[in-house]
Design a protein around this motif. Structure first.
Motif: not given
Length: 165
Positions: A61-68, A118-126, A89-97
């Motif tokens: 949720e936190r990452l999505l808030a930044v990337l969107s 350590v947690v390797e996590a994944f999420a699907s974003i709609a 910093v690299q992803l946020a301005p040009r992300t398709p989210l």
């Protein structure tokens, strides 16, 4: 004086204060128990009402808030280690989210624990009809706080990447 005259006005419960539970259960009126469906089983209800988000669900949720674009990148400064902040910093301005219409939401989120801390996590974003993938790594520090160590977004669909500009 009858039993019911000691009840407060408007009280429908037949039990009296100080009555043992066994006796109260026999005097109370019985209601038929509803049949249970898979959605109303105790386990399902426990999940619905007592679900505590895992660290990777919170970070998704936190990452999505930044990337969107809902939150600035520096909002993640204390929650990242290593290269993760630079990746954001690299992803946020040009992300398709960063959509102008439908607000993206985390649809599913899961994680794998390769080793303790350590947690390797994944999420699907709609976002409307579009679904994108996000992967990230969390590491637990000595202070027991989880921090993001890496972030990746799924690549754009091949048709969009090959379309002329």
């Amino acid at each position: 004086m009858s039993k019911d005259s000691t009840r407060p006005q408007g009280r429908r419960d037949q039990r009296r204060p100080g009555t043992p539970a066994r006796q109260a259960a026999t005097t109370a009126t019985r209601t038929p128990t509803p049949t249970r469906t898979p959605a109303t089983t105790p386990t399902a209800l426990r999940r619905l009402h007592h679900h505590r988000p895992t660290p990777h669900e919170q970070f998704a949720e936190r990452l999505l808030a930044v990337l969107s674009g809902r939150r600035p990148v520096h909002w993640m400064l204390g929650h990242t280690i290593g290269e993760a902040y630079e990746q954001l910093v690299q992803l946020a301005p040009r992300t398709p989210l960063r959509t102008r219409g439908t607000l993206p939401v985390v649809r599913t989120c899961g994680g794998f624990h390769p080793r303790p801390g350590v947690v390797e996590a994944f999420a699907s974003i709609a976002a409307g009809e579009q679904v994108r993938a996000m992967a990230f790594r969390l590491e637990q520090g000595r202070d027991l706080r989880w921090r993001c160590a890496a972030v990746e977004l799924g690549s754009t669909p091949a048709t969009a990447a090959c379309a002329p500009a």
